[in-house]
Design a protein around this motif. Structure first.
Motif, PDB file in Angstrom:
ATOM      1  N   MET A 161      -8.075  12.487   2.142  1.00  0.00           N
ATOM      2  CA  MET A 161      -6.863  13.730   0.898  1.00  0.00           C
ATOM      3  C   MET A 161      -5.882  13.259   1.070  1.00  0.00           C
ATOM      4  O   MET A 161      -5.195  13.057  -0.088  1.00  0.00           O
ATOM      5  CB  MET A 161      -7.014  14.802   2.115  1.00  0.00           C
ATOM      6  N   GLY A 162      -4.774  12.841   2.273  1.00  0.00           N
ATOM      7  CA  GLY A 162      -3.052  12.570   2.258  1.00  0.00           C
ATOM      8  C   GLY A 162      -3.450  11.284   0.955  1.00  0.00           C
ATOM      9  O   GLY A 162      -2.510  10.964   0.390  1.00  0.00           O
ATOM     10  N   PHE A 163      -3.773  10.110   1.105  1.00  0.00           N
ATOM     11  CA  PHE A 163      -4.323   8.848   0.660  1.00  0.00           C
ATOM     12  C   PHE A 163      -4.537   9.426  -1.144  1.00  0.00           C
ATOM     13  O   PHE A 163      -3.446   8.798  -1.747  1.00  0.00           O
ATOM     14  CB  PHE A 163      -5.097   8.063   0.733  1.00  0.00           C
ATOM     15  N   VAL A 164      -4.975  10.056  -1.370  1.00  0.00           N
ATOM     16  CA  VAL A 164      -5.823  10.818  -2.960  1.00  0.00           C
ATOM     17  C   VAL A 164      -4.686  11.666  -3.385  1.00  0.00           C
ATOM     18  O   VAL A 164      -4.141  11.255  -4.353  1.00  0.00           O
ATOM     19  CB  VAL A 164      -6.904  11.355  -2.350  1.00  0.00           C
ATOM     20  N   VAL A 165      -4.002  12.644  -2.891  1.00  0.00           N
ATOM     21  CA  VAL A 165      -2.892  13.242  -3.540  1.00  0.00           C
ATOM     22  C   VAL A 165      -1.924  12.503  -3.269  1.00  0.00           C
ATOM     23  O   VAL A 165      -1.406  12.356  -4.319  1.00  0.00           O
ATOM     24  CB  VAL A 165      -2.846  14.432  -2.436  1.00  0.00           C
ATOM     25  N   THR A 166      -1.243  11.742  -2.324  1.00  0.00           N
ATOM     26  CA  THR A 166       0.189  10.933  -2.512  1.00  0.00           C
ATOM     27  C   THR A 166       0.258   9.819  -3.676  1.00  0.00           C
ATOM     28  O   THR A 166       0.997  10.060  -4.655  1.00  0.00           O
ATOM     29  CB  THR A 166       0.499  10.692  -1.669  1.00  0.00           C
ATOM     30  N   PHE A 167      -0.958   9.392  -3.972  1.00  0.00           N
ATOM     31  CA  PHE A 167      -1.409   8.240  -4.704  1.00  0.00           C
ATOM     32  C   PHE A 167      -1.075   8.328  -6.048  1.00  0.00           C
ATOM     33  O   PHE A 167      -0.397   8.005  -7.577  1.00  0.00           O
ATOM     34  CB  PHE A 167      -2.441   7.308  -4.813  1.00  0.00           C
TER      35      PHE A 167
ATOM     36  N   LEU B 211      10.644  11.401  -4.833  1.00  0.00           N
ATOM     37  CA  LEU B 211       9.498  11.070  -5.150  1.00  0.00           C
ATOM     38  C   LEU B 211       8.719  10.182  -3.713  1.00  0.00           C
ATOM     39  O   LEU B 211       7.980  11.325  -2.899  1.00  0.00           O
ATOM     40  CB  LEU B 211       8.794   9.895  -5.890  1.00  0.00           C
ATOM     41  N   THR B 212       9.852   9.057  -3.010  1.00  0.00           N
ATOM     42  CA  THR B 212       9.299   9.841  -1.259  1.00  0.00           C
ATOM     43  C   THR B 212       9.940  10.351  -0.255  1.00  0.00           C
ATOM     44  O   THR B 212       8.527  10.899   0.202  1.00  0.00           O
ATOM     45  CB  THR B 212      10.734   8.598  -1.016  1.00  0.00           C
ATOM     46  N   GLY B 213      10.447  11.121  -0.738  1.00  0.00           N
ATOM     47  CA  GLY B 213      10.433  12.286  -0.018  1.00  0.00           C
ATOM     48  C   GLY B 213       9.560  13.530  -0.697  1.00  0.00           C
ATOM     49  O   GLY B 213       8.511  14.014   0.554  1.00  0.00           O
ATOM     50  N   ILE B 214       9.027  14.017  -1.411  1.00  0.00           N
ATOM     51  CA  ILE B 214       8.115  14.966  -1.840  1.00  0.00           C
ATOM     52  C   ILE B 214       6.876  14.240  -1.170  1.00  0.00           C
ATOM     53  O   ILE B 214       6.430  14.898  -0.205  1.00  0.00           O
ATOM     54  CB  ILE B 214       7.628  14.945  -3.181  1.00  0.00           C
ATOM     55  N   ASN B 215       6.835  13.189  -1.054  1.00  0.00           N
ATOM     56  CA  ASN B 215       5.302  12.464  -0.732  1.00  0.00           C
ATOM     57  C   ASN B 215       5.205  12.195   0.806  1.00  0.00           C
ATOM     58  O   ASN B 215       4.357  13.089   1.335  1.00  0.00           O
ATOM     59  CB  ASN B 215       4.742  11.054  -1.749  1.00  0.00           C
ATOM     60  N   LEU B 216       6.338  12.327   1.387  1.00  0.00           N
ATOM     61  CA  LEU B 216       6.050  12.573   3.181  1.00  0.00           C
ATOM     62  C   LEU B 216       6.094  13.732   2.770  1.00  0.00           C
ATOM     63  O   LEU B 216       4.987  13.929   4.076  1.00  0.00           O
ATOM     64  CB  LEU B 216       7.743  11.887   3.019  1.00  0.00           C
TER      65      LEU B 216
ATOM     66  N   PHE C 115       0.792  -0.874   0.070  1.00  0.00           N
ATOM     67  CA  PHE C 115       0.098  -0.027   0.243  1.00  0.00           C
ATOM     68  C   PHE C 115       0.558   1.337   0.285  1.00  0.00           C
ATOM     69  O   PHE C 115       0.571   2.479  -0.479  1.00  0.00           O
ATOM     70  CB  PHE C 115      -0.610   0.377   1.102  1.00  0.00           C
ATOM     71  N   GLY C 116       1.957   1.123   0.741  1.00  0.00           N
ATOM     72  CA  GLY C 116       2.631   2.081   1.187  1.00  0.00           C
ATOM     73  C   GLY C 116       3.430   3.032  -0.088  1.00  0.00           C
ATOM     74  O   GLY C 116       3.559   4.209  -0.269  1.00  0.00           O
ATOM     75  N   VAL C 117       3.619   1.780  -0.941  1.00  0.00           N
ATOM     76  CA  VAL C 117       4.148   2.200  -2.280  1.00  0.00           C
ATOM     77  C   VAL C 117       3.353   2.573  -3.462  1.00  0.00           C
ATOM     78  O   VAL C 117       3.977   3.182  -3.948  1.00  0.00           O
ATOM     79  CB  VAL C 117       5.603   0.437  -2.923  1.00  0.00           C
ATOM     80  N   LEU C 118       2.092   2.339  -3.122  1.00  0.00           N
ATOM     81  CA  LEU C 118       1.308   2.549  -4.229  1.00  0.00           C
ATOM     82  C   LEU C 118       1.426   3.654  -4.160  1.00  0.00           C
ATOM     83  O   LEU C 118       0.746   5.134  -5.035  1.00  0.00           O
ATOM     84  CB  LEU C 118       0.177   1.869  -3.864  1.00  0.00           C
ATOM     85  N   LEU C 119       1.041   4.216  -3.560  1.00  0.00           N
ATOM     86  CA  LEU C 119       1.189   6.015  -2.448  1.00  0.00           C
ATOM     87  C   LEU C 119       2.542   7.436  -3.104  1.00  0.00           C
ATOM     88  O   LEU C 119       2.589   8.088  -2.094  1.00  0.00           O
ATOM     89  CB  LEU C 119       0.939   6.252  -1.356  1.00  0.00           C
ATOM     90  N   GLY C 120       4.095   5.724  -3.457  1.00  0.00           N
ATOM     91  CA  GLY C 120       4.883   6.797  -3.101  1.00  0.00           C
ATOM     92  C   GLY C 120       5.886   7.118  -1.886  1.00  0.00           C
ATOM     93  O   GLY C 120       6.926   7.273  -1.828  1.00  0.00           O
TER      94      GLY C 120
END
Lengths: 477, 256
Positions: free
Chosen positions: A459-465, A417-422, A348-353
């Motif tokens: 919203m967090g899930f949607v945006v990071t996804f 990407l991980t950094g931005i999404n975090l 799930f985490g990787v799906l969200l970046g």
């Protein structure tokens, strides 16, 4: 008792009878006569200069700070300067504190405990878990807070916040919310729980709920350090080192502004759906500019805000440190609970970046946002078993510089990407437990507490996804 | 003769400061309860800090204090509890911060209410002052931010103001502690009934409205002779204030 009721109802009856006679403009009549009295007294006692030359400075400044053209750029510039000073200034004291607490005191405590022959698990739980968590929080949080809060308080004393509210007022109105929400939003930049309490200045329950639910989109002090650190490691590193701090500051401001955008966006959605209604008007007084008393402000903001917030972080970090140590050291079968959780969240985490470590860290850190980064680092090290770093499983540690922190994270499979999404997820996730509790205290409603807690995570899930999908399409990694 | 010397000393700032003991949050066994009311952003919290030695957060924006803050000080061997209320423009509407302020003055029955006003914005501030004076007789006007008024060349004749309002008026600049000793002294004198206030009551009420208020308040006096503010209660009832109706039904106005 009956007598009391009789007396009361006799008066209330007479009152309602008289209300019919007076008509419903009683309130206006009363207000008018109060104003008339005030005016006549003032006329007797006050002498004013013929021309109000003295206000010209305030007026001129207001014309610039609240102007349609310069208002917003100045606002962003002021925030940028504050963040830049914080990022520049916090580096050195953070390093010094880390050296003291982690390189000097930590080995010292370890030596004492091994000399005393304390059981390994007591030693692990208390020193590697609790002590390290607390030390980390102090080293990471104290310096930026001690710089950021006084600067912010100086602005507040000067009288800048009502101007921010004035600038944002029309936007809030268009989003169907109350203009005073600009003030509670600014309060949220310090602490969301405080921002939620501050919504009491909003009269209408509908608009107050909107302000409460959206307050979490103001980056709070627990999240500024996370933003600053990740921006320095991943975004600052993309540009030549001379511009690194500037670029990092700008990316943090972008996130903060994105938070403002989400505040408007969700206010607008709420006012069109769950919380429909009219926008109420109000008078916003622009107070005179007052020269801040520098040292006093610095003193009060350190006592009032910095130490109180730091204490709260410590109180939450201590048990969290114990939990981190426990889940990293209690095994089910061959693997620790932490590892199990991480691998099950990873998909799930990787799906969200993001990754499993980040999601687990957010669960552990629900009590206090401040400990997210330490938790992530510790879990990354124990999950990917790195040679030569850290001090063993479930031990939080500090690294000498942010570039070394970056090395660890990159070894753990992190990308830009991980950094931005975090950073995005740190903006858009559930409020901390204190804020959730405060929301319940203020609304007395589980429903609205639930909405305020869950809406941002969704919203967090949607945006990071979405960001992850677009990034992978465009950048391809 | 000795009386006169004493009173000269009483006016001396150093004498008073020596007698002031800031008690911080230690507010047990107090002799008097004093409350701070006023418009937003007039410096109530600054006055609060000056009196109690506490360092409640102050900030230059309206609406900073949303809950009650409490502290204490002692003067002339009497212990005072000080309650800082949220700033409000009036006591006539129903937002939560206004209700906190109004209910405390109405039901908390402070021994003295210090009304803090911005000396450079007197007219607007007086609206609240007049409303507070309808509720309570024992009040002191703290004419704060005198430094700012001076900066803007505004002169307030505080003696005429005191005469018109019927309560002591003390000019202060709480930021620099100017006038704070005189403020404490006035509060002490009002609390100990050394000064008896004759507060201004709202005039200029139009004929029919005035008659209704008179009729209702005289009825209230007849039924509740001990009620300190019958006119205010009458005004609130005529305005349809539910909270006051409930308070009447629950007998909250009668001191046990």
């Amino acid at each position: 008792m009956a007598e009391i009721k009789d007396k009361a109802s006799e008066i209330i009856d007479l009152a309602s009878e008289l209300r019919w006679q007076v008509g419903d403009d009683f309130h206006d009549r009363l207000t008018e006569s109060i104003y008339a009295d005030s005016a006549s007294i003032t006329e007797r006692v006050e002498e004013k200069p013929e021309r109000k030359i003295s206000y010209s400075f305030d007026r001129a400044l207001d014309r610039i700070l609240t102007s349609g053209t310069f208002g917003f750029p100045i606002m962003i510039l002021v925030l940028a300067v504050i963040l830049w000073i914080t990022i520049q200034g916090a580096n050195y004291p953070s390093g010094a504190l880390a050296t003291l607490l982690l390189d000097t005191i930590y080995p010292f405590l370890k030596t004492i405990s091994s000399n005393l022959g304390i059981y390994w698990w007591i030693d692990g739980l208390l020193i590697d878990g609790v002590y390290m968590a607390v030390a980390w929080v102090i080293a990471v949080m104290l310096p930026p807070m001690a710089i950021f809060f006084p600067l912010f308080t100086l602005l507040e004393d000067f009288g800048y916040l009502p101007r921010v509210a004035f600038n944002l007022d029309s936007l809030f109105k268009r989003a169907g919310a109350h203009g005073k929400q600009a003030l509670t939003m600014s309060m949220g930049w310090g602490c969301n729980a405080a921002g939620v309490v501050a919504t009491r200045i909003i009269d209408s329950p509908r608009e107050r709920l909107i302000a409460i639910i959206t307050n979490n989109f103001s980056l709070c002090n627990g999240r500024w350090p996370t933003q600053i650190l990740i921006a320095t490691i991943f975004i600052g590193a993309l540009v030549p080192s001379g511009f690194a701090n500037l670029t990092a500051s700008i990316s943090v401001i972008t996130i903060a502004m994105l938070g403002v955008f989400f505040t408007f966006f969700s206010s607008w959605v709420l006012s069109k759906t769950m919380l429909k209604g009219e926008v109420s008007t109000f008078t916003l007084e622009l107070p005179p500019y007052r020269p801040p008393r520098f040292w006093k402000t610095v003193y009060t903001s350190i006592i009032d805000r910095t130490l109180i917030v730091l204490w709260r972080a410590i109180v939450f970090a201590a048990p969290a440190g114990a939990i981190i140590w426990l889940i990293s050291n209690i095994d089910i079968g061959e693997v620790s609970i932490a590892n199990l959780a991480i691998s099950s969240f990873d998909g799930f985490g990787v799906l969200l970046g993001l990754n499993g470590v980040i999601l687990l860290a957010y669960i552990v850190a629900i009590p206090a946002n401040e400990i997210v980064i330490p938790t992530i680092l510790m879990l990354t090290v124990s999950n990917f078993v790195m040679a030569g770093v850290g001090a063993g499983e479930g031990v939080m540690f500090e690294l000498d510089s942010s570039s070394e922190t970056g090395e660890i994270l990159k070894a753990g499979g992190w990308t830009v990407l991980t950094g931005i999404n975090l950073m995005l997820f740190s903006l858009l996730h559930n409020p901390c437990s204190t804020t959730i509790y405060t929301i319940y205290q203020e609304t007395k409603s589980w429903k609205w507490t639930g909405v305020a807690s869950i809406l941002p995570v969704i919203m967090g899930f949607v945006v990071t996804f979405l960001v992850a999908q677009v990034w992978r399409l465009v950048v391809g990694m | 003769m000795s009386d006169q010397i004493n009173s000269a000393c009483d006016d001396c700032a150093f004498h008073n400061i020596a007698q002031l003991k800031k008690l911080g949050v230690n507010v047990e066994d107090t002799d008097y309860v004093v409350t701070l009311a006023g418009n937003p952003n007039t410096g109530k919290s600054t006055v609060f800090n000056a009196l109690t030695g506490l360092r409640q957060h102050t900030g230059n924006w309206p609406g900073k204090t949303v809950t009650r803050a409490e502290g204490g000080f002692s003067y002339n061997e009497k212990r005072f509890k000080l309650v800082d209320l949220p700033g409000t423009y009036s006591l006539l509407s129903t937002s939560q911060d206004e209700e906190i302020a109004r209910n405390f003055i109405l039901f908390g029955r402070p021994d003295v209410t210090i009304i803090v006003v911005d000396a450079s914005r007197l007219e607007r501030n007086l609206n609240l002052v007049l409303q507070v004076l309808e509720i309570t007789d024992k009040a002191v006007l703290c004419l704060n931010l005198m430094d700012e008024a001076r900066r803007h060349y505004i002169i307030v004749n505080e003696r005429t103001l005191a005469k018109d309002l019927g309560i002591p008026v003390v000019p202060t600049s709480a930021r620099s502690l100017e006038g704070i000793p005189q403020l404490i002294e006035s509060v002490y004198k009002v609390a100990s009934n050394e000064i008896v206030c004759k507060p201004h009551k709202i005039k200029n009420l139009a004929g029919l409205v005035n008659k209704a208020v008179e009729q209702l308040s005289s009825k209230i006096i007849k039924m509740y002779p001990e009620m300190p503010n019958p006119r205010w209660i009458a005004m609130r009832l005529l305005d349809g204030d539910e909270r006051v109706v409930t308070a009447l039904q629950n007998n909250e106005f009668v001191i046990a």
